[in-house]
Design a protein around this motif. Structure first.
Motif, PDB file in Angstrom:
ATOM      1  N   LEU A  90       0.823  -1.209   0.000  1.00  0.00           N
ATOM      2  CA  LEU A  90       0.000   0.000   0.000  1.00  0.00           C
ATOM      3  C   LEU A  90       0.856   1.258   0.000  1.00  0.00           C
ATOM      4  N   ALA A  91       2.073   1.167   0.543  1.00  0.00           N
ATOM      5  CA  ALA A  91       2.973   2.325   0.592  1.00  0.00           C
ATOM      6  C   ALA A  91       3.794   2.493  -0.676  1.00  0.00           C
ATOM      7  N   THR A  92       3.671   1.576  -1.615  1.00  0.00           N
ATOM      8  CA  THR A  92       4.437   1.627  -2.856  1.00  0.00           C
ATOM      9  C   THR A  92       3.684   2.455  -3.896  1.00  0.00           C
ATOM     10  N   PRO A  93       4.300   3.483  -4.463  1.00  0.00           N
ATOM     11  CA  PRO A  93       3.596   4.305  -5.464  1.00  0.00           C
ATOM     12  C   PRO A  93       3.184   3.493  -6.692  1.00  0.00           C
ATOM     13  N   SER A  94       2.054   3.867  -7.260  1.00  0.00           N
ATOM     14  CA  SER A  94       1.569   3.232  -8.480  1.00  0.00           C
ATOM     15  C   SER A  94       0.873   4.285  -9.328  1.00  0.00           C
ATOM     16  N   SER A  95       0.434   3.892 -10.506  1.00  0.00           N
ATOM     17  CA  SER A  95      -0.333   4.811 -11.342  1.00  0.00           C
ATOM     18  C   SER A  95      -1.682   5.136 -10.717  1.00  0.00           C
ATOM     19  N   VAL A  96      -2.182   4.260  -9.847  1.00  0.00           N
ATOM     20  CA  VAL A  96      -3.464   4.489  -9.171  1.00  0.00           C
ATOM     21  C   VAL A  96      -3.282   5.441  -7.999  1.00  0.00           C
TER      22      VAL A  96
END
Length: 227
Positions: A90-96
């Motif tokens: 959940l702490a990992t950046p994504s396009s969402v």
């Protein structure tokens, strides 16, 4: 319940899929009414899945019968590992969610402290009978724990599950664990359900459900997962 506004059950599964987290049933589709009312979601079927209010409670009951906690404690450790991996994902950046983490200010922490104290006061005023007596006996201890927030100047926050307890952990027919149900706390608004918060809230909620009980005055305890 469905309401207008941000929907954690929509963006969190999509985010987890985007960062490669594989321990929640993969999402397929979401049905919305307009652009911001979530009607339904669909995810992959998990064969033989039972939720934790069944499989984990069975382990706790068996532990009491046999006076052998190894299986229950092993399952609790596995749940803890799953929660840790979930929070990392959940702490990992994504396009969402390009920026899923931030820092809560001292003022925000003070707001949490005030709301927690108010919630405790309301519970004390409204809870009657034996449950009220037990709560009253713990009130000062609870206030002392809550008051530790007054020394916190700032703290990391991120998107969390929001309603993490043993019932959200599915176990499949092969013994694999899956985390489910990302609707968040059903008692708060959509904005609150999608707000960043300390992961400690998820951890504390889960600990309440899986903590091994201590013996009571009569020598017997009540498992938290059964209370």
């Amino acid at each position: 319940r469905s309401a207008q506004g941000p929907q954690p059950a929509f963006d969190l599964p999509a985010h987890l899929s985007a960062v490669g987290f594989t321990e929640t049933p993969p999402p397929f589709r979401a049905l919305t009414w307009g652009s911001d009312v979530l009607v339904a979601t669909a995810c992959a079927f998990v064969p033989g899945a039972r939720d934790g209010w069944e499989w984990y409670v069975d382990l706790v009951q068996q532990a009491f019968r046999d006076d052998d906690w190894r299986a229950a404690e092993g399952a609790a450790a596995s749940i803890g590992g799953l929660a840790a991996r979930l929070h990392l994902a959940l702490a990992t950046p994504s396009s969402v969610l390009p920026a899923p983490t931030s820092i809560a200010s001292e003022a925000e922490v003070a707001g949490w402290h005030a709301r927690a104290r108010a919630t405790l006061d309301a519970a004390l005023a409204e809870t009657e009978g034996p449950a009220g007596d037990r709560l009253a006996a713990l009130a000062e201890r609870a206030r002392a724990v809550l008051d530790r927030l007054s020394s916190v100047e700032e703290t990391p926050v991120q998107r969390t599950h929001g309603d993490l307890h043993v019932g959200q952990i599915l176990r499949d027919a092969d013994g694999g664990l899956w985390v489910s149900d990302f609707d968040g706390n059903p008692l708060v608004t959509g904005d609150a359900r999608t707000a960043a918060e300390p992961t400690a809230r998820d951890v504390a909620a889960m600990a309440c459900a899986i903590e091994r009980p201590r013996p009571g005055p009569s020598g017997a305890g009540t498992p938290a997962a059964l209370s």
